[in-house]
Motif scaffolding. Sequence first.
Motif, PDB file in Angstrom:
ATOM      1  N   GLN A  62       0.821  -1.209   0.000  1.00 66.44           N
ATOM      2  CA  GLN A  62       0.000   0.000   0.000  1.00 66.44           C
ATOM      3  C   GLN A  62       0.857   1.261   0.000  1.00 66.44           C
ATOM      4  N   ALA A  63       0.391   2.259  -0.735  1.00 61.13           N
ATOM      5  CA  ALA A  63       1.013   3.583  -0.708  1.00 61.13           C
ATOM      6  C   ALA A  63       0.510   4.330   0.522  1.00 61.13           C
ATOM      7  N   VAL A  64       1.442   4.853   1.302  1.00 56.42           N
ATOM      8  CA  VAL A  64       1.122   5.573   2.543  1.00 56.42           C
ATOM      9  C   VAL A  64       2.002   6.816   2.594  1.00 56.42           C
ATOM     10  N   SER A  65       1.437   7.901   3.109  1.00 55.88           N
ATOM     11  CA  SER A  65       2.221   9.123   3.259  1.00 55.88           C
ATOM     12  C   SER A  65       2.093   9.683   4.662  1.00 55.88           C
ATOM     13  N   THR A  66       3.241   9.998   5.285  1.00 55.79           N
ATOM     14  CA  THR A  66       3.252  10.847   6.478  1.00 55.79           C
ATOM     15  C   THR A  66       4.087  12.092   6.164  1.00 55.79           C
TER      16      THR A  66
END
Length: 287
Positions: A151-155
């Motif tokens: 999964q693509a995740v951004s913080t």
Amino acid sequence: MTRVDVYLIQAFSISGQGGNLAGVVLQADMLTDSQKQSIAKQVGVSETAFVSQSDSADFQLSFFTPTVEVDFCGHATLSAFWLLRHLQCIPAGHYKQETKAGILAVEITPNGDVLMNQSLPVWLAEFSAEEIAPMLGVQPALIAQAGLPIQAVSTGLVDIIVPIPFGFLDSLVVDMEAMSHFCQQQHCVGFHVFELNPPESFYTASCRNFAPAVGIPEESATGSSSGALACYLNRHFGYLQAVFEQGRAMNMPSCLLTQLSLEGGVLKQVQVGGEGVFNKRISIYVD
């Protein structure tokens, strides 16, 4: 020609060894974006941070890889604040940095370690093992064995989180060209590949980060991706604290500490931290 001093700091080092080199330029207010890009290219490390004055925070930071500007960089943030403390420009305490990923809190502990807040996670597209596996030189069935989503995740920056079973991390054979093209298509920075370690290990997971689309074939410590991975592991296992190892395959071992805070069962804070160590100071000349 203008001379610019650049400090090289090893972020997320382990007892002064390993880590990930970042460039730091202080008092960068008069530099143009074109000059910053030129400096970052000449420095040649994965990211260089430029520290300027801010009207809305304690400092404004901008981040450049050798090829592009990025909204946020964890290891360069750590390097910048570690350096400010090391040079006695600021004492230990709580600060705010203005970045293109938002205004984020940074804490410098009394022993000089840096803890930085990241943006709360944004959950993006999931991908199949059949799409991802060829770019890592493994079979789709191997990724499927991990039993976790890709999964693509951004913080702060978008990374594709890729789980693989324990014992296979060091044997990846990356197709940099295909990965770069894929990341450009998906508007993400890179792949953050991890294996969960046995329960008795000091490290929760071991990781490798590949970002050829922004000029970084592999990185030995990636703060932004570690925040995203911490949130991913919280979602799937409930972890609130995790310690990550990265850089082993590059002979630059790094240690990244992560901590999440909840209020009423809702994630409210993402922190990533570690130590830094001075490497050297160099001079760069720009028009």
